[in-house]
Write an enzyme that holds these catalytic residues in place. Structure first.
Site, mmCIF file in Angstrom:
data_model
loop_
_atom_site.group_PDB
_atom_site.id
_atom_site.type_symbol
_atom_site.label_atom_id
_atom_site.label_comp_id
_atom_site.label_asym_id
_atom_site.label_seq_id
_atom_site.Cartn_x
_atom_site.Cartn_y
_atom_site.Cartn_z
ATOM 1 N N HIS A 1 4.508 4.494 -10.514
ATOM 2 C CA HIS A 1 4.853 3.109 -10.194
ATOM 3 C C HIS A 1 4.336 2.153 -11.272
ATOM 4 C CE1 HIS A 1 0.679 2.830 -8.823
ATOM 5 N NE2 HIS A 1 0.822 1.530 -8.751
ATOM 6 N N GLU B 1 -13.082 -2.887 1.322
ATOM 7 C CA GLU B 1 -11.757 -3.464 1.078
ATOM 8 C C GLU B 1 -11.796 -4.957 1.385
ATOM 9 O OE1 GLU B 1 -8.762 -2.697 -0.213
ATOM 10 O OE2 GLU B 1 -8.066 -4.676 0.434
ATOM 11 N N GLN C 1 0.842 -1.207 0.000
ATOM 12 C CA GLN C 1 0.000 0.000 0.000
ATOM 13 C C GLN C 1 0.874 1.253 0.000
ATOM 14 O OE1 GLN C 1 -3.379 0.066 -0.228
ATOM 15 N NE2 GLN C 1 -3.763 -2.136 0.003
ATOM 16 N N GLU D 1 -4.949 -7.121 -13.697
ATOM 17 C CA GLU D 1 -5.634 -7.299 -12.410
ATOM 18 C C GLU D 1 -7.154 -7.418 -12.580
ATOM 19 O OE1 GLU D 1 -4.551 -4.634 -9.212
ATOM 20 O OE2 GLU D 1 -2.514 -4.416 -9.960
ATOM 21 N N GLY E 1 -12.373 -0.838 -3.144
ATOM 22 C CA GLY E 1 -10.985 -1.279 -2.917
ATOM 23 C C GLY E 1 -10.235 -0.208 -2.176
ATOM 24 N N ARG F 1 0.259 9.749 -8.968
ATOM 25 C CA ARG F 1 -1.020 9.130 -8.649
ATOM 26 C C ARG F 1 -1.746 9.906 -7.551
ATOM 27 N NH1 ARG F 1 -3.588 4.393 -5.474
ATOM 28 N NH2 ARG F 1 -2.700 5.466 -3.673
ATOM 29 N N ASP G 1 3.437 7.150 -4.602
ATOM 30 C CA ASP G 1 3.463 7.539 -6.005
ATOM 31 C C ASP G 1 2.828 8.927 -6.109
ATOM 32 O OD1 ASP G 1 2.758 8.022 -8.688
ATOM 33 O OD2 ASP G 1 2.520 5.879 -9.104
ATOM 34 N N GLU H 1 -18.200 -7.487 -4.537
ATOM 35 C CA GLU H 1 -19.240 -8.296 -5.162
ATOM 36 C C GLU H 1 -20.274 -8.789 -4.140
ATOM 37 O OE1 GLU H 1 -16.103 -8.224 -5.862
ATOM 38 O OE2 GLU H 1 -15.922 -8.088 -8.036
ATOM 39 N N GLU I 1 -9.346 3.379 -7.186
ATOM 40 C CA GLU I 1 -8.089 3.318 -7.931
ATOM 41 C C GLU I 1 -7.914 1.855 -8.287
ATOM 42 O OE1 GLU I 1 -5.294 2.353 -9.264
ATOM 43 O OE2 GLU I 1 -3.876 2.882 -7.672
#
Ligand SMILES: Nc1ncnc2c1ncn2[C@@H]1O[C@H](CSCC[C@H](N)C(=O)O)[C@@H](O)[C@H]1O
Ligand SMILES: Nc1ncnc2c1ncn2[C@@H]1O[C@H](CSCC[C@H](N)C(=O)O)[C@@H](O)[C@H]1O
Lengths: 360, 360
Positions: free
Chosen positions: B298, B77, B22, B129, B55, B31, B28, B106, B120
């Protein structure tokens, strides 16, 4: 909990499907010489017999078994490496003797019981990978009552060591924490979020990573500073899974070097090919992964760091206790705990926790 | 085939449970600046609203949303990172606004629909991913018809490049094959087994590993030798999973440098925060991962090697075709095929297959 096959493939088997990985094992001369000699100096165990190779990989052990005179060899391999094994068998003109079966040992059905089970199932520090479970399963289902195991015995060893690895890893840990401090400052100053509450869990995570995880290393014999102690002996003919689920041992070791640093413990194993009591080897062979200048193996040794190191000297007695359990998340990984007390020759006692380690 | 949750955790989620990972994302600056500006320069989207962070990781985007005035933020998360996010939320005194929910997007049930979804979700070369699937699922279930997506748009880019990576990787491949030759000789001479039948599959395996797998790289803008072409545009408000399962594109690019080598293609992406047509951003923000001297991320760029490179020069036209599919074994990885023909200004045509690559 039962093992999810898909997860087990993702975590474990996948690497064995690469020739690159098989080649690493096939290039380990100490390993190769031991199995080669075990087979060819004991042809009487193979001649005219049925053999099962558990986890055949490239097929090398199955092929040697056939070359040593086996009537039939079943070579069971879980990954697609089985196809390559089949090609090698054919290229060496042994397709009439060696039958390659792609599948999990646990699921495979053989047409007969076998006289010999040969397998190279040893992981780092012997039990990592938990592959011996599959050998036990094969033995209980397919080995004749008079059958022989190759290898027949295994032993785990630990010994006190000195090493610079701990200093290195402490430096790595320190600079990771310095970096973290900069990071929390910046996140606060530039982005208005205070992440310092995570400093402690981050430090724990990094300590675990750098200092509480055993390290692969090729130790020089000079780094071993006391007598080695055996912490587990396995008779491959009789051991059950419950015998290897955990390893617990109290052991002691005498320091053999003057005025040195106890930086942790090294762990390794050896296996012997002795045949069976009633049907012994003609020539016993041993494969050892002990620290060595000329005969190091791809297994190296596992290093468990003591942090910080302790000063000790010749004649001091180290009373250790060792415990190893399978990791709950992944039964093929181990969680290890060491503790040890130093009994100086003067009689003084220095109790110390050495390390809490999970191999990975 | 449905995705096995355990396998998905072993392959994918596990890394996100580490603060170390993380922290890499949180460090970054490109970002971070983009999301920070997107939120704080468009507070009107957040003020008094309900927000869903898909997330949430460490919780950074949820916290910014709260700081920008959201009434309520749901921070979902999947990993145990959720606990850390909860601690950070509390340390920043936002526990009355931000609710951290540990679970898969989900499966999660929210008490209300939301005005904003922030996430993100971008992997290497955007779609690695496959996490956007989860954002789509969240959107379709939980975003109000008037809701806004952060980010709102995404674009994938490719451009012809020059690089020394191909030479390096060719050397690595060559020395790996030299090593293999030594290995098969030794295995034959010392151990009596002919493994040369595996030379071809080994060479294919190594070629795939060294030369046919895309490489992470931070390209210098000078390494881009032609015009960049967009190969995929995604409207995050309307895209469906079937829109992103595959990316197929014919694209063309004009060489902008005299007398140089076409060594392959670079691939990258950018995302935009434009709000919604009826409810646009007050200040549009863009996050780009294009080659850059000062603003590298990154994500870097993905390099797809052309082997061997081709001589080209200014004004040449490259007609490429690109196709990307999900890997059958792991839906979070991609299999990419490039082909390209070079149309020289003279009119001559040089058709060439550029690369067959699977990101990993
Ligand atoms: N339960 C099981 N069933 C079948 N194969 C297994 C297995 N567990 C492990 N294996 C296989 O066992 C091999 C161990 S490595 C040893 C390979 C070969 N016998 C050699 O000595 O070079 C791997 O290829 C792995 O895929
Ligand atoms: N389906 C899903 N449900 C919940 N969390 C998910 C998910 N798919 C991915 N994630 C989580 O999404 C995160 C993506 S990384 C981004 C973290 C954070 N939002 C930040 O910007 O710094 C990871 O922590 C991952 O565990």
């Amino acid at each position: 909990a039962p093992v999810d096959k898909g997860v087990d493939f993702a975590n474990y088997f996948c690497t064995y499907a690469f020739l690159y990985h098989q080649k690493e094992m096939l290039s380990d001369r100490v390993r190769m010489d031991a199995y080669y000699n075990a087979v060819f100096k004991n042809k009487h165990h193979f001649h005219g017999q049925a053999v099962l190779d558990v986890g055949a990989g490239s097929g090398i052990l199955a092929i040697w078994s056939a070359q040593a005179g086996a009537r039939k060899v079943y070579a069971v391999e879980a990954t697609s490496m089985a196809e390559h094994a089949r090609a090698v068998v054919k290229a060496n003109n042994l397709q009439d003797v060696v039958e390659v079966i792609e599948g999990s040992m646990e699921d495979v059905v053989l047409p007969e019981k076998v006289d010999v089970i040969i397998s190279e199932w040893m992981g780092y520090f012997l039990l990592r990978e938990s592959m011996f479970d599959s050998v036990i399963c094969a033995r209980d289902r397919w080995l004749k009552p008079t059958g022989v195991m190759y290898p027949s015995h295994a032993t785990m060893w630990v010994a006190p060591i000195r090493t610079g690895l701990g200093d290195q890893k402490n430096n790595d840990y320190d600079s990771s924490m310095d970096d973290w401090e900069r990071f929390t400052d910046e996140t606060k100053n530039y982005y208005g979020v205070d992440m310092s509450v995570l400093t402690k869990p981050f430090s724990q995570e990094q300590k675990k990573y750098y200092l509480q995880t055993s390290l692969w290393n090729n130790l020089h014999p000079h780094q071993v500073i006391g007598t080695a102690a055996s912490i587990k002996e396995i008779d491959c003919l009789t051991a059950s899974v419950s015998d290897i689920l955990e390893v617990n041992s109290n052991f002691s070791s005498t320091v053999t070097l003057q005025n040195t640093r106890l930086c942790g413990y090294g762990g390794w194993f050896d296996v012997q090919f002795r045949g069976r009591k009633e049907d012994p080897a003609q020539e016993e062979v041993e494969l050892t992964t002990a620290p060595s200048v000329d005969d190091s193996t791809h297994w190296g040794q596992q290093v468990f760091l003591l942090n910080p190191p302790a000063r000790i000297t010749e004649g001091d007695k180290l009373n250790g206790s060792f415990s190893m359990k399978r990791s709950k998340e992944n039964h093929r990984l181990m969680e290890v705990e060491f503790s040890c007390e130093i009994r100086q020759q003067s009689g003084e006692l220095v109790p110390r926790l050495v390390a809490l380690c999970s191999s990975c």
